[in-house]
Design a protein around this motif. Structure first.
Motif, PDB file in Angstrom:
ATOM      1  N   GLU A  36       0.891  -0.759   0.057  1.00 52.23           N
ATOM      2  CA  GLU A  36      -0.327   0.180   0.151  1.00 52.23           C
ATOM      3  C   GLU A  36       0.636   1.525   0.188  1.00 52.23           C
ATOM      4  OE1 GLU A  36      -3.519  -1.244  -0.827  1.00 52.23           O
ATOM      5  OE2 GLU A  36      -3.027   0.766  -0.507  1.00 52.23           O
ATOM      6  N   GLU A  37       1.855   1.261   0.681  1.00 51.18           N
ATOM      7  CA  GLU A  37       2.567   2.398   0.658  1.00 51.18           C
ATOM      8  C   GLU A  37       3.162   3.124  -0.899  1.00 51.18           C
ATOM      9  OE1 GLU A  37       5.028  -0.988   2.097  1.00 51.18           O
ATOM     10  OE2 GLU A  37       3.450  -0.186   2.683  1.00 51.18           O
ATOM     11  N   SER A  38       3.149   1.734  -1.469  1.00 52.55           N
ATOM     12  CA  SER A  38       4.273   2.166  -2.480  1.00 52.55           C
ATOM     13  C   SER A  38       3.497   2.564  -3.763  1.00 52.55           C
ATOM     14  CB  SER A  38       5.069   1.129  -2.992  1.00 52.55           C
ATOM     15  OG  SER A  38       4.221  -0.359  -3.726  1.00 52.55           O
ATOM     16  N   ALA A  39       1.855   2.479  -3.649  1.00 48.04           N
ATOM     17  CA  ALA A  39       0.865   2.171  -4.787  1.00 48.04           C
ATOM     18  C   ALA A  39       0.620   4.093  -5.060  1.00 48.04           C
ATOM     19  CB  ALA A  39      -0.846   1.934  -3.754  1.00 48.04           C
ATOM     20  N   GLY A  40       1.299   4.051  -6.276  1.00 42.89           N
ATOM     21  CA  GLY A  40       1.090   5.480  -6.857  1.00 42.89           C
ATOM     22  C   GLY A  40       2.025   6.615  -6.443  1.00 42.89           C
ATOM     23  N   ALA A  41       3.150   5.802  -6.673  1.00 41.03           N
ATOM     24  CA  ALA A  41       4.206   6.046  -5.962  1.00 41.03           C
ATOM     25  C   ALA A  41       5.113   5.958  -7.107  1.00 41.03           C
ATOM     26  CB  ALA A  41       5.113   5.881  -4.920  1.00 41.03           C
ATOM     27  N   ILE A  42       4.439   5.042  -8.103  1.00 47.49           N
ATOM     28  CA  ILE A  42       5.666   4.533  -9.244  1.00 47.49           C
ATOM     29  C   ILE A  42       4.898   5.849 -10.485  1.00 47.49           C
ATOM     30  CG2 ILE A  42       7.114   2.544 -10.426  1.00 47.49           C
ATOM     31  CD1 ILE A  42       5.668   1.185  -8.686  1.00 47.49           C
ATOM     32  N   ALA A  43       6.388   5.912 -11.368  1.00 48.49           N
ATOM     33  CA  ALA A  43       6.136   6.988 -12.619  1.00 48.49           C
ATOM     34  C   ALA A  43       5.281   6.015 -13.530  1.00 48.49           C
ATOM     35  CB  ALA A  43       7.006   8.022 -12.619  1.00 48.49           C
ATOM     36  N   VAL A  44       4.199   5.988 -14.241  1.00 56.35           N
ATOM     37  CA  VAL A  44       4.770   5.174 -15.823  1.00 56.35           C
ATOM     38  C   VAL A  44       5.322   5.321 -16.580  1.00 56.35           C
ATOM     39  CG1 VAL A  44       3.484   4.155 -17.563  1.00 56.35           C
ATOM     40  CG2 VAL A  44       2.176   4.679 -15.504  1.00 56.35           C
ATOM     41  N   GLU A  45       6.947   4.330 -16.930  1.00 58.33           N
ATOM     42  CA  GLU A  45       7.360   4.566 -17.980  1.00 58.33           C
ATOM     43  C   GLU A  45       6.977   5.048 -19.179  1.00 58.33           C
ATOM     44  OE1 GLU A  45      10.086   1.475 -18.525  1.00 58.33           O
ATOM     45  OE2 GLU A  45      11.362   1.978 -16.191  1.00 58.33           O
ATOM     46  N   ALA A  46       7.340   6.024 -20.333  1.00 62.17           N
ATOM     47  CA  ALA A  46       6.916   6.346 -21.705  1.00 62.17           C
ATOM     48  C   ALA A  46       7.275   5.292 -22.306  1.00 62.17           C
ATOM     49  CB  ALA A  46       7.269   7.551 -21.957  1.00 62.17           C
ATOM     50  N   ALA A  47       5.709   4.791 -23.501  1.00 61.06           N
ATOM     51  CA  ALA A  47       6.360   3.219 -23.758  1.00 61.06           C
ATOM     52  C   ALA A  47       7.788   3.855 -24.577  1.00 61.06           C
ATOM     53  CB  ALA A  47       4.728   3.926 -25.391  1.00 61.06           C
ATOM     54  N   PRO A  48       7.911   2.776 -25.025  1.00 63.78           N
ATOM     55  CA  PRO A  48       9.226   2.243 -25.982  1.00 63.78           C
ATOM     56  C   PRO A  48       8.757   3.064 -27.036  1.00 63.78           C
ATOM     57  CG  PRO A  48       8.705   0.641 -25.048  1.00 63.78           C
ATOM     58  CD  PRO A  48       7.467   0.758 -24.712  1.00 63.78           C
ATOM     59  N   ALA A  49      10.035   4.079 -27.863  1.00 67.00           N
ATOM     60  CA  ALA A  49      10.966   5.166 -28.943  1.00 67.00           C
ATOM     61  C   ALA A  49      10.632   4.006 -29.608  1.00 67.00           C
ATOM     62  CB  ALA A  49      12.064   5.938 -28.310  1.00 67.00           C
ATOM     63  N   GLU A  50      11.036   3.213 -29.323  1.00 65.92           N
ATOM     64  CA  GLU A  50      11.006   1.781 -30.728  1.00 65.92           C
ATOM     65  C   GLU A  50       9.203   2.129 -31.708  1.00 65.92           C
ATOM     66  OE1 GLU A  50      12.181   0.804 -28.036  1.00 65.92           O
ATOM     67  OE2 GLU A  50      14.548   0.060 -28.924  1.00 65.92           O
TER      68      GLU A  50
END
Length: 209
Positions: A36-50
Motif C-alpha cells: 500500500e505504501e508504494s501505491a501511486g508512487a511509481i511513475a509510469v514509463e513512456a512507451a518504448p521509442a521503437e
C-alpha cells in the motif's frame, strides 16, 4: 534485386518488426496485494521509442494500426499496480454499458491510487466529455498529455473537446500535433487545409482563441 523488389523487402522487414513488437511481452505488475505504501508512487514509463518510431514511419493503414495497437497495449499494461489497472478496465466496461457515473467513480479511485498513471486521466477525460463536462475533460486530458507527451489519443480527445467549445483553431493545432505523432490517426480526416482557406466554424455559440 530491382527497385520494386528492394521496396517490397523493406516493407516486409518493417511489418515484421511491428509484428514482433506486438508479440513482445509487456511488463505488468502481477502481485495480487501490492504494498500500500508504494501505491501511486511509481511513475509510469513512456512507451518504448521503437513503438513510436514504427508508428511514425508506417507507410500503410495496416502498419499504422499495428503500431497503434502495440502502444495501446503498453499504455494499458503500464499501470503502477494491478489494482489500478483493474479499476481502469472495470471503468471502461462501465462506460461501454453507458454507466458513466459508475465509470467516473472507478476512475476517481484509480487516479487517487495511481496519480502518475496517464491512462486513468485519459479515460476519465473521455467520461467527462461524454457527460458534457468539457472543462473537467480538458483538465484530465491535459494531465494525461503532461504524463505521456506522445499520447496521440488524449491529443485527439483534446481536439474534440476544443471543437465542442468552439475553439476551432486550437483544436486544429492540437490535431496536427497528434497526426504528426500518428500519421494514420482516424481523426486526421477532421483536418482542414492550413493555408489559403478560412475554415468554417462549427455551429453554435462557441468561442475561438
Amino acid at each position: 534485386m530491382g527497385v520494386s523488389g528492394m521496396r517490397h523487402g523493406a516493407t516486409v522487414r518493417r511489418f515484421a518488426v511491428l509484428l514482433a513488437l506486438l508479440a513482445a511481452p509487456v511488463a505488468v505488475a502481477t502481485a495480487e496485494t501490492p504494498q500500500e505504501e508504494s501505491a501511486g508512487a511509481i511513475a509510469v514509463e513512456a512507451a518504448p521509442a521503437e513503438l513510436f518510431a514504427a508508428l511514425k514511419s508506417a507507410t500503410s493503414e495496416a502498419e499504422g494500426r499495428a503500431a497503434e495497437t502495440a502502444i495501446w497495449r503498453f499504455w494499458m499494461s503500464a499501470a503502477p499496480d494491478p489494482i489500478a489497472r483493474r479499476l481502469v478496465d472495470d471503468a471502461m466496461k462501465r462506460r461501454n454499458d453507458y454507466d458513466f457515473a459508475g465509470a467516473h467513480d472507478l476512475l476517481d479511485e484509480a487516479i487517487t491510487r495511481a496519480p502518475a498513471y496517464a491512462e486513468a486521466f485519459n479515460q476519465r477525460g473521455f467520461i467527462r466529455f461524454l457527460q458534457d463536462d468539457f472543462d473537467g475533460a480538458l483538465e484530465d486530458v491535459d494531465r494525461a498529455i503532461e504524463l505521456e507527451p506522445r499520447h496521440f489519443a488524449a491529443m485527439a480527445g483534446r481536439a474534440h473537446i476544443l471543437m465542442r467549445q468552439g475553439r476551432f483553431r486550437l483544436a486544429q493545432a492540437q490535431l496536427r500535433e497528434a497526426v504528426d505523432i500518428h500519421p494514420f490517426l482516424k481523426e486526421r480526416t477532421m483536418l482542414v487545409p492550413p493555408v489559403g482557406t478560412a475554415p468554417a466554424k462549427p455551429a453554435g455559440d462557441g468561442f475561438d482563441l
